[in-house]
Design an enzyme around this catalytic site. Structure first.
Site, PDB file in Angstrom:
ATOM      1  N   ASP A  86      57.748 -66.739   0.209  1.00  0.00           N
ATOM      2  CA  ASP A  86      57.890 -65.305   1.342  1.00  0.00           C
ATOM      3  C   ASP A  86      57.037 -65.618   2.271  1.00  0.00           C
ATOM      4  O   ASP A  86      56.306 -66.500   3.053  1.00  0.00           O
ATOM      5  CB  ASP A  86      57.643 -64.178   0.515  1.00  0.00           C
ATOM      6  CG  ASP A  86      58.051 -63.615   1.119  1.00  0.00           C
ATOM      7  OD1 ASP A  86      58.451 -63.016   2.437  1.00  0.00           O
ATOM      8  OD2 ASP A  86      59.801 -63.032   0.396  1.00  0.00           O
ATOM      9  N   ASP A  95      47.272 -52.113  -5.409  1.00  0.00           N
ATOM     10  CA  ASP A  95      48.335 -51.950  -6.288  1.00  0.00           C
ATOM     11  C   ASP A  95      48.848 -54.067  -7.478  1.00  0.00           C
ATOM     12  O   ASP A  95      49.745 -53.835  -8.165  1.00  0.00           O
ATOM     13  CB  ASP A  95      49.626 -51.435  -5.588  1.00  0.00           C
ATOM     14  CG  ASP A  95      49.115 -50.033  -5.702  1.00  0.00           C
ATOM     15  OD1 ASP A  95      47.921 -49.436  -5.940  1.00  0.00           O
ATOM     16  OD2 ASP A  95      49.830 -49.709  -5.018  1.00  0.00           O
ATOM     17  N   HIS A 125      56.403 -58.511   4.747  1.00  0.00           N
ATOM     18  CA  HIS A 125      56.997 -59.252   4.280  1.00  0.00           C
ATOM     19  C   HIS A 125      56.952 -59.577   1.889  1.00  0.00           C
ATOM     20  O   HIS A 125      57.726 -59.072   1.566  1.00  0.00           O
ATOM     21  CB  HIS A 125      58.313 -60.212   4.205  1.00  0.00           C
ATOM     22  CG  HIS A 125      59.729 -59.694   4.073  1.00  0.00           C
ATOM     23  ND1 HIS A 125      60.300 -60.873   2.669  1.00  0.00           N
ATOM     24  CD2 HIS A 125      60.604 -59.071   4.079  1.00  0.00           C
ATOM     25  CE1 HIS A 125      61.431 -60.211   2.830  1.00  0.00           C
ATOM     26  NE2 HIS A 125      62.072 -58.642   3.248  1.00  0.00           N
ATOM     27  N   VAL A 143      52.253 -48.863  -6.113  1.00  0.00           N
ATOM     28  CA  VAL A 143      54.023 -48.962  -6.560  1.00  0.00           C
ATOM     29  C   VAL A 143      52.864 -49.625  -7.449  1.00  0.00           C
ATOM     30  O   VAL A 143      52.136 -51.066  -8.389  1.00  0.00           O
ATOM     31  CB  VAL A 143      53.946 -50.159  -6.094  1.00  0.00           C
ATOM     32  CG1 VAL A 143      54.959 -50.647  -6.077  1.00  0.00           C
ATOM     33  CG2 VAL A 143      53.926 -49.102  -4.091  1.00  0.00           C
ATOM     34  N   ASN A 221      71.997 -58.008   3.986  1.00  0.00           N
ATOM     35  CA  ASN A 221      72.250 -57.046   4.680  1.00  0.00           C
ATOM     36  C   ASN A 221      72.772 -57.014   5.828  1.00  0.00           C
ATOM     37  O   ASN A 221      73.040 -57.712   7.007  1.00  0.00           O
ATOM     38  CB  ASN A 221      70.027 -56.402   5.460  1.00  0.00           C
ATOM     39  CG  ASN A 221      69.381 -56.283   4.264  1.00  0.00           C
ATOM     40  OD1 ASN A 221      70.383 -56.422   2.938  1.00  0.00           O
ATOM     41  ND2 ASN A 221      68.329 -56.935   5.161  1.00  0.00           N
ATOM     42  N   ALA A 233      71.729 -67.747  -1.572  1.00  0.00           N
ATOM     43  CA  ALA A 233      72.796 -66.850  -2.572  1.00  0.00           C
ATOM     44  C   ALA A 233      74.298 -67.575  -3.026  1.00  0.00           C
ATOM     45  O   ALA A 233      74.382 -66.757  -4.139  1.00  0.00           O
ATOM     46  CB  ALA A 233      72.698 -65.903  -1.838  1.00  0.00           C
ATOM     47  N   SER A 286      66.036 -57.581   0.125  1.00  0.00           N
ATOM     48  CA  SER A 286      64.854 -58.333   0.047  1.00  0.00           C
ATOM     49  C   SER A 286      64.666 -57.245  -1.311  1.00  0.00           C
ATOM     50  O   SER A 286      63.179 -58.015  -1.815  1.00  0.00           O
ATOM     51  CB  SER A 286      63.733 -57.872   1.379  1.00  0.00           C
ATOM     52  OG  SER A 286      64.181 -58.618   2.296  1.00  0.00           O
TER      53      SER A 286
END
Length: 442
Positions: A86, A95, A125, A143, A221, A233, A286
């Site tokens: 990424d 976190d 991201h 988180v 998306n 994908a 994502s």
């Protein structure tokens, strides 16, 4: 082929903390081949004070709704490594303390450990993605990822940059590096926005699959311009993740559709960590993808003896059915169920249920591989004709009788024509005689 992608955002009025300003992310565009699947709606929450952090954990509805907390009774993913390919992961976020165990940069813009966020788009991201996969949280605050005890590899790429290696090359190199540095799972919350992929990815992804690594990729998306699933994908063997709303229905903006979707996970009303200690609300596959990557890590930790193909089989076969029977172009095999994936009795298989990349390469790249280079090849010589052997003896009758070929090609047709002509003449003569005889009788 280069494409132009546009990442859209819409404002949202949600607030997690009173008195914290919320600003929507801007829309971005890039001319690079790869586009990050940024949230169709993402809102900064700022740097949360520890006393207020429980409101962040409370928003992680998927921990209970998708059996993740229940699966933690068996394992939290210890001993499994997830590579996040990424924009880089800020491992200093509270976190994520202790989660990042290695990393690198392929953008030529980041740091050697992959922990400097890079990119002209949304450089946060990668940190958001990593937190949903293996965030540690802080006790009951912050988180926490689907596999909070798993380790992370931070691999930073430069998307939307004009300098440096191409996005395609960065991806191929990143996949190989992840495999060589101990990844058991590779998370790819990105898309090429095309069904096809470069041939350089063939070897890289096949290398990962042959080394028994599970590759998890986002479906994309609609709200970001991806109406149909795009590579990686679309690649055989990859576990593709679609997105659903909080109630489990198909997400319109925060997902796309395609026959390669394997399973679906939450892609709306997500919360994630951002560089510098902040948090963000966001939508998109994502975020659904690292949730599934974390669940894959749970399965690998609970069943270390299983091959990558059998790990994927557990994920899809235990999913809660949704959509059409079997695999659905919106939901795949259904909604992921972490508890069932970890604990259910699932028969072993021998082939990856998401397809065979090696076989695809053999069939679809064969024509390209066998296409000759016309500039370097010379035409093959045409075999010379052999002369007919001459007769050892001459015959005085040789000029009088036709050969077998002459008789076949000329003699038989001529004979048939002659017989037909003679028959026609005889018929005409008989007719004339009958006519004359009739005249005399008159």
């Amino acid at each position: 082929m280069r494409v132009i992608s546009r990442w859209s955002s819409r404002s949202r009025s949600d607030r997690i903390e009173a008195g914290v300003s919320i600003r929507p992310r801007a829309a971005y565009s890039t001319s690079k081949i790869i586009a990050l699947l940024l949230a169709t709606a993402s809102v900064f929450i700022g740097t949360a004070a520890p006393a207020q952090a429980d409101s962040i954990r409370d928003r992680e509805y998927w921990l209970d709704d998708y059996g993740i907390r229940e699966a933690w009774n068996v394992t939290e993913g210890a001993g499994v490594t997830i590579a996040v390919i990424d924009t880089g992961v800020d491992g200093t976020h509270p976190d994520l303390a202790g989660a990042v165990v290695g990393g690198t940069d392929f953008s030529t813009l980041g740091s050697s450990n992959g922990q400097t966020p890079v990119g002209s788009g949304d450089s946060s991201h990668g940190t958001m993605v990593a937190s949903l996969a293996a965030g540690r949280g802080r006790g009951s605050a912050g988180v926490i990822g689907a596999a909070p005890a798993a380790s992370l590899l931070a691999i930073s790429l430069g998307f939307g940059e004009t300098d440096g290696p191409s996005s395609d090359d960065q991806i191929a190199d990143a996949v190989r590096w992840a495999v060589d540095n101990g990844a058991d799972v590779i998370n790819m919350s990105l898309t090429r926005n095309t069904l096809e992929w470069p041939s350089s990815w063939d070897a890289a992804f096949l290398y990962a699959m042959e080394k028994d690594v599970v590759v998890v990729a986002a479906a994309g998306n609609r709200g970001s311009g991806t109406s149909q699933v795009g590579a990686p994908a679309t690649m055989p063997g990859v576990l593709t993740v679609g997105g659903v709303s909080r109630t489990g229905g198909a997400s319109w903006d925060a997902s796309s559709q395609g026959i390669t979707i394997g399973v679906s996970a939450p892609s709306e009303q997500l919360v994630g960590a951002t560089p510098g200690g902040g948090y963000v609300l966001w939508d998109g596959t994502s975020g659904a993808t690292p949730i599934v990557s974390g669940i894959v890590a749970l399965v690998r930790a609970a069943h270390p003896e299983l091959s990558a193909a059998n790990v994927i089989e557990r994920i899809i076969s235990t999913a809660t059915p949704a959509g059409a029977d079997g695999t659905d172009p919106i939901y795949g095999y259904g909604l992921v169920d972490a508890a069932a994936a970890v604990s259910a009795d699932v028969p072993a298989i021998t082939a990856n249920p998401m397809g065979d990349l090696a076989e695809w390469i053999r069939i679809n790249r064969r024509a390209t591989a066998e296409t000759p280079d016309l500039e370097t090849l010379e035409p093959e010589p045409v075999p010379s004709a052999s002369p007919l052997p001459e007769s050892s003896e001459s015959s005085p009758l040789g000029t009088l009788f036709p050969t077998v070929g002459q008789f076949r090609d000329v003699g038989i047709p001529l004979l048939l024509f002659t017989v037909f002509g003679v028959s026609l003449v005889l018929v005409i003569m008989a007719g004339v005689r009958q006519f004359m005889a009739a005249r005399r009788k008159e």
